[in-house]
Structure formats: C-alpha cells, structure tokens
Motif scaffolding. Structure first.
Motif, short mmCIF file in Angstrom:
data_model
loop_
_atom_site.label_atom_id
_atom_site.label_comp_id
_atom_site.label_asym_id
_atom_site.label_seq_id
_atom_site.Cartn_x
_atom_site.Cartn_y
_atom_site.Cartn_z
N PHE A 1 32.42 50.97 46.20
CA PHE A 1 32.50 49.61 44.98
C PHE A 1 32.81 49.55 43.95
N ALA A 2 33.64 51.45 43.65
CA ALA A 2 33.50 51.93 42.09
C ALA A 2 34.40 50.47 41.28
N GLN A 3 35.65 49.73 42.20
CA GLN A 3 36.51 49.51 41.31
C GLN A 3 35.94 47.58 40.91
N HIS A 4 34.63 47.24 41.34
CA HIS A 4 34.09 46.33 40.80
C HIS A 4 33.04 47.07 39.47
N PRO A 5 33.21 46.08 38.91
CA PRO A 5 32.80 46.23 37.44
C PRO A 5 31.18 46.05 37.20
N LYS A 6 31.17 44.35 38.13
CA LYS A 6 30.07 43.64 37.22
C LYS A 6 28.72 44.76 38.52
N ILE A 7 29.36 44.40 39.84
CA ILE A 7 28.73 45.37 41.07
C ILE A 7 28.17 46.26 40.72
#
Length: 221
Positions: free
Chosen positions: A179-185
């Motif tokens: 999930f690296a492309q999801h900054p909040k996660i």
C-alpha cells in the motif's frame, strides 16, 4: 488466573486479541495451539468444537468466547483496563465497529486467500480467485485512504478495537498487496508499528516467519 487464551502468535486474528490484552495489561494464561499437531488441535476442540482460534476461556465465569471482536468486547465489559477499546457512546461505538468489520471482512480474509493458494498442490491453484482477492484488497485500500483521519488512529484520537483489527490485517496485507502508494495508510501503519502493544505482537510472531510463503519486504526487519 481466570482467563486462558487459545491462540497462535502468527495468526492475525489472534494478534488482534493480543494487542487488546497488552493495551490494558490484562493477565491471562497463554495456550499456544498448533493446528497441525493432533494433540494440540484436540485441546482447542475440547474448548471450542469448531477448533478455530482465538478462543478465550473465563474459568471464573465459566464461559468460552470465540471470535476476536467478541473477545475484545467481553474483556471490555468484564475485565476493563485503562483503555476502553470500544467507546461508551453508541454512535462512536458504531463507527469503531464499522472499521473493525472493514479490516476483518475486506482485508484479512482476502490476504488469507492469497497466502493459502501457495500451499495448494500443483494443478489446484486458483489464479483467478487470487487476482479477485488482490482487487478487493486494492478497492478496500482506496476506501480506507479516503476515510482515514490524517493523524491519530482509525476513529480519531483514541486507540480502539478498530486499530486492534487494523494492525495485523495491514501487516500481512502489505506483503500481499503493498500500500505504499497510499500515503495516509502508510503513515497510519507506521504509527501502529510504533505502538508498544503491536510492536510486542510483531516480535513474538517473528520466530514463525519462516513458514510464511510470501517474500518478506526489506522494511520488515
């Protein structure tokens, strides 16, 4: 000691309960179950015939509680500690339960689908099912990324049941579908890993990593 937890330290739903226990310093007797060992499996089945963990046995109240969310709810009602993991306010509690269900139903089981496919015998793999599982996880990531607060925990400033569910679910999901492309996660997951209760769970599970079929990311030291 009235409470006994039947569990395995590498299983995500067991880790969810361990986080809750560690958060409140709740004393319990750990009973590690190896489902591949007939005697160990029989010990669990004697307590809960479906032989699924985690299971909590309360000798003082003479009750057996299966299912991670039910166990954490039970602990909060009968063995409360300094951290109320389910809010008293019904509306706040509903939001916590929603996030708990999100991680338990739309992340964790699909990771299991991806992982268990590696153990299927040759000719019985399910590539279409694995791709569907990955797609569902990615879809759930988008929802989580949209609705996560920019800081703190899943439901605000207080660590709750939702975060107990999120930590192990995201730990394994990030290996199967990063999930690296999801900054909040990503930022939320880093906060989870820094939480002492989850850090302890990660450390206790470390000896069993050799049995996991997916490659461990370099960041998982």
């Amino acid at each position: 000691m009235p409470l006994t937890l039947y569990y395995h330290p590498f299983a995500s739903f067991c880790q969810k309960v361990l986080i809750a226990l560690y958060e409140n310093g709740t004393p319990f007797e750990p009973r590690r179950i190896d489902l591949g060992d007939p005697a160990s499996r029989a010990e669990l089945a004697a307590v809960w015939p479906l032989a699924k963990f985690p299971v909590l046995r309360d000798a003082e109240r003479n009750v057996v509680i299966p299912e991670s969310s039910l166990i954490i709810d039970y602990l909060g009602r009968h063995y409360p500690g300094p951290h109320a993991l389910i809010p008293a306010d019904p509306e706040e509690a509903m939001r916590v339960h929603l996030w708990d269900r999100l991680f338990d139903n739309y992340v964790a089981p699909h990771v299991t689908k991806i992982v268990t496919d590696h153990f299927r015998p040759e000719g019985r793999h399910d590539p279409e099912g694995v791709e569907q599982a990955k797609a569902l996880i990615a879809q759930t990531y988008a929802l989580i990324e949209r609705d996560l607060p920019p800081g703190g925990w899943a439901c605000g400033d207080t660590f709750t049941l939702a975060d107990c569910a999120a930590a192990p679910a995201l730990f394994y999901a990030n290996i199967a579908v990063p999930f690296a492309q999801h900054p909040k996660i990503t930022a939320y997951y880093e906060r989870l890993c820094a939480r002492p209760s989850f850090a302890r769970v990660i450390d206790e599970a470390r000896p069993y990593r050799r049995n996991f079929p997916l490659a461990w990311p370099a960041s998982y030291a």
